[in-house]
Enzyme design. Structure first.
Site, PDB file in Angstrom:
ATOM      1  N   LEU A 242       0.831  -1.198   0.000  1.00 20.95           N
ATOM      2  CA  LEU A 242       0.000   0.000   0.000  1.00 20.95           C
ATOM      3  C   LEU A 242       0.864   1.245   0.000  1.00 20.95           C
ATOM      4  CD1 LEU A 242      -2.678  -0.972   2.667  1.00 20.95           C
ATOM      5  CD2 LEU A 242      -3.021  -0.789   0.209  1.00 20.95           C
TER       6      LEU A 242
ATOM      7  N   VAL B 179       4.089  -0.998   3.950  1.00 21.20           N
ATOM      8  CA  VAL B 179       2.744  -1.221   4.464  1.00 21.20           C
ATOM      9  C   VAL B 179       1.998  -2.093   3.448  1.00 21.20           C
ATOM     10  CG1 VAL B 179       0.615  -0.147   5.232  1.00 21.20           C
ATOM     11  CG2 VAL B 179       2.793   1.016   5.588  1.00 21.20           C
TER      12      VAL B 179
ATOM     13  N   ASP C 148       5.095  14.804  13.523  1.00 22.76           N
ATOM     14  CA  ASP C 148       5.283  14.557  12.088  1.00 22.76           C
ATOM     15  C   ASP C 148       3.963  14.683  11.340  1.00 22.76           C
ATOM     16  OD1 ASP C 148       6.811  14.147   9.865  1.00 22.76           O
ATOM     17  OD2 ASP C 148       6.888  11.961  10.078  1.00 22.76           O
TER      18      ASP C 148
END
Ligand code: NAG
Ligand code: NAG
Ligand code: NAG
Ligand code: NAG
Ligand code: NAG
Length: 944
Positions: free
Chosen positions: A609, A617, A729
């Site tokens: 992904l 991922v 972040d």
């Protein structure tokens, strides 16, 4: 005159097709089905005349109640099958199912009714009779002692045939007997797959014993030939010799019927034989069409020089061309090939030709009306499936007769598709809230056309059959609210994976699903809830602070004494009880996976992904079909362990609709992975770039929603934890979107707790963040605050407005913050707004959003709003846009600042929009060039 009454006599016969008489033995092997309706017990009743056994009806129907006719109507002559009846007070349609039959074969079907005041109401009913899904006839029982019969010759479409009584509101349908006789396919050629024959009359003229009814065994097909002799107008002709049928006879009249005939009384050649019938239109058959079959045979050898020849006329017109002469002791028939129709009455007359020395003769006659049998029953496989289901679960609904046909009588809970020339198919089955128990029938897997299957809110147990995945059309399977156990089988998972199936399985407490798989039995819930976090705590070597719970831990807790470890077979050594503190309700979400499970879930890490510093991922599916994202720490990753721990820790403890949620984790040997909920629309960055999985361009409303969602997530991090949690972040690639475009903050790997009580700021040593998003103040001080996240969020908000990235290359790398400020100096918001939105937005709303973004990215953190402020302001943006979309009333209105912060407008706040020079040290990017003073932020909002 007697002859004129012939028609009346005929009609009487139509109503009273009855049975009785003749003796003989009966083989059981004829393919006959004979049912004595309402007969209790297992024993058959044997008919005195035919000696045929009539079975009790329990095996043929599951509806209705049995009753006995009242004693006053029981006579010596009455056939036993009339003594009991079955009545159907409930349901619009009640049926008998006759099987097994051979599909495509022709059958004679007879239903008999004698009311006999079985219900004590003294009101004989009227109702409709259906053969399968086609209207057969209207039954109107005229009097309590009348024996009414309905008979049809039909081609059976399937391996079973239903006979249904339909309540038409004129009393409770009932039935006395039901008989089925197979016929040779060649007989009654007018009956075929699309048309059936309904007997109106079947007459044997002048039987030797005037009341004799000819049927089985004299007629091997057990047709009922009723006697008719009007001695006032007819003379009898008969023979003891056998009357033969020709080879391939199309009607096979029995010899016994053919052995007697009538001729006009007195033998006068000028006299005619006349009879008639009236057309009998019914609501369901308003223009009846008729088939006539006349049977002739010469029964006496004719003396020399004599001849018998006659015309056959219907309504005064010659029906058979030329004169007809019957053969001696051989049956001939004159019959309709196609039906006749359009007359109120059909008068048949036979008159001798001029050459004939003898009057006409006739032996027997049949009159049929024609019924279309073009309605198709539901697909046979669908019928067997739904029938098996009905039987298994003893479904109590109007589940009688054909499931889909006719439409008006389709079964409750079924959805069907109808086509002109193919059988209806069952496309939807809803048996929710129906008290079904037992396991899920394998028959559900045979509905090849079913799209929607709802078994929710029953008491179904056992596991979910994988065979359901073989249903090619199934798109929704609802198993919510049952007692199912086991896990979701792989075939179904695959269907969910390829997006072809929506499986609902909630509220099955024993079902092994993503969140609640309880493999260990006999434990208290508390133990299970706590044991899982304990395992997590130990595996990942929990040594970092417990974030939000830190303080409470310090205060100590009696719950620390819970020691569930012995009940976890694979549990590691007992951890320090200090770390066992947990809020059990929050811990439910987290499940520990083995690496092998991850392999299965991700189909061997097949689909990537996305990827980041931590690793890749992967796309995956849990046993229950829940799609997940599996973040696997790459082997080569030097960083990651710490981030892994950090994120696992945070996500174990915080839960918010705008924070991506963790389903579980894996720490298996050197493998580490986190399993998250799947966010189908990917990152916000992809969506802004128009390269999202849907390829769509976000509308301004959607962008605002996303901003609002993300702001809420951040606000939760900042506000709901004490001390606050700093993401550190925040960026467009760390905001994920689900199918509903709801935004969730992801990637807490860099998140740090900001502990105000302590001076050891966990983050002072390392500067983290992503170029373009980093708060210049943090960069300067190395002290992250919640305002650092606010800054980053401001950058994201600008990305949403402009459709551009945090750092532009125009032509040299430029911060989006700076780029926007410079362009706004030209005074027109359209200079910064993403052109992909094509001006479809409320200008005031965009102005306000830009305003918020610029405030967020103010150089000095004290000038930045808190995330709480931002949430409120964005809410107002949403309202402005909402007003813009719904009715133009607010279209021209101006943004004048918010009520909560009257100074939150441009004119009063230009100073904070001026930026200062800050050089980024650790990265090569220039964060904030000073492109000259921005004196006024344009003209403020404008109406367009
Ligand atoms: C009908 O009569 C039979 C035989 O007398 C009896 O066994 C049965 O219970 C009766 N049925 C009803 C519904 O009364
Ligand atoms: C049945 O017979 C009718 C009348 O002869 C005819 O129109 C129809 O096509 C036949 N149907 C079949 C399936 O042979
Ligand atoms: C027989 O009856 C038809 C119809 O009524 C009539 O047209 C015809 O003339 C009659 N034939 C004889 C020979 O009487
Ligand atoms: C009547 O008899 C004559 C002579 O035998 C014959 O020509 C004629 O065809 C017959 N008519 C009919 C209708 O059979
Ligand atoms: C459901 O089935 C279980 C097990 O057969 C039974 O104990 C329970 O009473 C049933 N519940 C209902 C509401 O029928």
């Amino acid at each position: 005159m007697a002859r004129t009454t012939a028609g009346t006599q005929w009609l009487l016969l139509v109503v009273c097709l009855a049975a009785a008489a003749t003796a003989g033995a009966q083989p059981d092997s004829m393919g006959f089905i004979s049912i004595d309706c309402g007969l209790p017990g297992p024993a058959s009743s044997v008919d005195d005349t035919t000696k045929l056994p009539y079975s009790p009806d329990a095996a043929f129907t599951d509806a209705g109640a049995s009753g006995n006719i009242s004693a006053q109507y029981v006579t010596q002559q009455l056939g036993k099958r009339f003594l009991s009846v079955r009545s159907f007070p409930d349901g619009a349609r009640s049926c008998y199912t006759l099987r097994p039959l051979v599909a495509g074969l022709k059958h004679l079907l007879r239903a008999e009714f004698m009311y006999g005041n079985y219900d004590g109401l003294g009101r004989p009913p009227a109702f409709d009779l259906y053969v399968g899904v086609n209207f057969w006839t209207a039954v109107n029982v005229s009097s309590p002692d009348a024996e009414t019969a309905a008979e049809a010759v039909v081609v059976v479409p399937g391996d079973s045939l239903q006979v249904c009584l339909v309540n038409t509101g004129s009393g409770t349908p009932f039935i006395s007997a039901l008989e089925l006789r197979p016929l040779k396919s060649s007989v009654y050629p007018q009956a075929n797959a699309t048309q059936g024959l309904v007997a109106l009359a079947r007459v044997n003229f002048a039987p030797t014993v005037a009341t004799d009814v000819v049927r089985y065994p004299d007629d091997p097909y057990d047709r009922v030939w009723l006697p008719w002799l009007d001695a006032t107008v007819w003379d009898t002709v008969s023979t003891a010799k056998r009357v033969l049928n020709v080879e391939a006879d199309l009607f096979e009249a029995p010899s016994k019927v053919m052995q007697t005939a009538i001729t006009p009384r007195g033998g006068n050649t000028s006299d005619r034989i006349k009879f008639s019938w009236s057309s009998w239109p019914q609501p369901r058959d308003p223009a009846p069409r008729y088939i006539l079959v006349l049977y002739f045979s010469e029964l006496q050898p004719l003396p020399g020089g004599s001849a018998r020849q006659f015309y056959i006329n219907i309504n005064g017109e010659l029906w058979y061309p030329g004169g007809f002469t019957p053969s001696y002791l051989v049956t001939s028939q004159i019959y309709s090939i196609s039906p006749m129709w359009g007359s109120d009455q059909y008068n048949v007359s036979l008159n001798a030709t001029a050459n004939s020395t003898l009057p006409p003769i006739i032996n027997a006659v049949e009159v049929f009306s024609v019924i279309p049998t073009t309605n198709l029953g539901t697909d046979a496989k669908d019928v067997s499936a739904i029938t098996a289901i009905k039987m298994k679960y003893r479904v109590q609904k109007n589940w009688m007769g054909d499931p889909c046909s006719p439409k008006t009588l389709a079964w409750d809970g079924l959805t069907c598709s109808y086509a002109i020339s193919s059988p209806p198919r069952i496309t939807g089955v809803n048996i929710s809230f129906s008290g079904l128990d037992g396991d899920i029938s394998s028959s559900f897997a045979t509905f090849k056309a079913v799209q929607y299957l709802d078994l929710s809110h029953n008491n179904l147990t056992g596991s979910i059959p994988d065979a359901l995945s073989q249903l090619p059309s199934l798109t929704v399977l609802d198993l919510t609210g049952n007692q199912l156990s086991g896990s979701i089988p792989p075939g179904l998972l695959k269907r969910i994976q390829d997006g072809s199936l929506n499986l609902r399985y909630g509220n099955n407490p024993n079902l092994c699903t993503a969140n609640t798989c309880q493999t260990t039995k006999g434990k208290s819930k508390l133990a299970v809830y706590i044991a899982i976090p304990v395992a997590l705590a130990v595996v990942i070597g929990l040594v970092v602070a417990l974030f939000c719970l830190l303080r409470r831990k310090k205060q100590g807790s009696a719950r620390n004494t819970v020691k569930p470890q012995n009940e976890m077979p694979d549990a590691p050594p007992q951890p320090d009880s200090e770390y066992m503190y947990s809020q059990s309700s929050l811990q439910l979400e987290n499940r520990r996976f083995t690496y092998k499970e991850l392999e299965m879930i991700t189909n061997n890490f097949q689909r990537v992904l996305g990827r980041g510093g931590f690793g890749k991922v992967y796309d995956g599916f849990l046993e229950d079909g829940t799609q997940v994202a599996v973040k696997l720490r790459s082997q080569s990753s030097t960083q990651g362990v710490k981030e892994f721990l950090s994120e696992a820790q945070i996500l174990t403890r915080i839960h918010h609709k705008n924070l991506v949620s963790m389903i579980g984790y894996c720490k298996d040997g050197q493998y580490m992975a986190l399993v998250y909920e799947y966010m189908s629309e990917g990152t916000l960055r992809e969506q802004i770039a128009g390269s999202g999985r849907s390829g769509r361009c976000l509308t301004w409303m959607q962008r605002l929603q996303i901003a609002h969602d993300s702001a809420q997530g951040l606000n939760y991090l900042h506000k709901s934890c004490n001390p606050p949690l700093i993401h550190r972040d925040v960026k467009a690639t760390n905001i994920l979107l689900n199918a509903k475009l709801e935004a969730k903050i992801a990637d807490f790997g860099l998140s740090k707790v900001f502990n105000r009580d302590s001076d050891d700021h966990v983050s002072t040593n390392t500067f983290v963040g992503t170029p373009g998003y980093v708060d210049p103040e943090y960069q300067a001080t190395m002290q992250p605050t919640t305002k650092s996240d606010v800054y980053s969020f401001g950058v994201v908000l600008l990305e949403l407005v402009t459709g551009r990235q945090a750092i532009l290359s125009v032509p040299e790398p430029t911060s989006i913050v700076h780029w926007v400020r410079r362009r706004l100096a030209w005074g027109n918001i359209d200079n910064v707004v993403d052109t992909q939105m094509r001006g479809k937005y409320d200008v005031n709303s965009v102005w306000k959003a830009v305003d918020i973004a610029l405030k967020c990215t103010a150089h000095a953190s004290v000038q930045r709003p808190t995330m709480t402020d931002v949430v409120v302001q964005l809410q107002e943006c949403l309202e402005l846009e909402e007003g813009h979309r719904h009715g133009g009333g607010t279209r021209g209105s101006f943004y004048t600042g918010s009520s909560s912060d009257p100074n939150f407008g441009y004119d009063n706040n230009t100073t904070e929009c001026q930026s200062n020079d800050v050089s980024q040290t650790s990265t090569a990017f220039e964060m904030e060039h000073n492109f000259g003073k921005v004196s006024r932020m344009g003209r403020g909002p404008v109406a367009r």
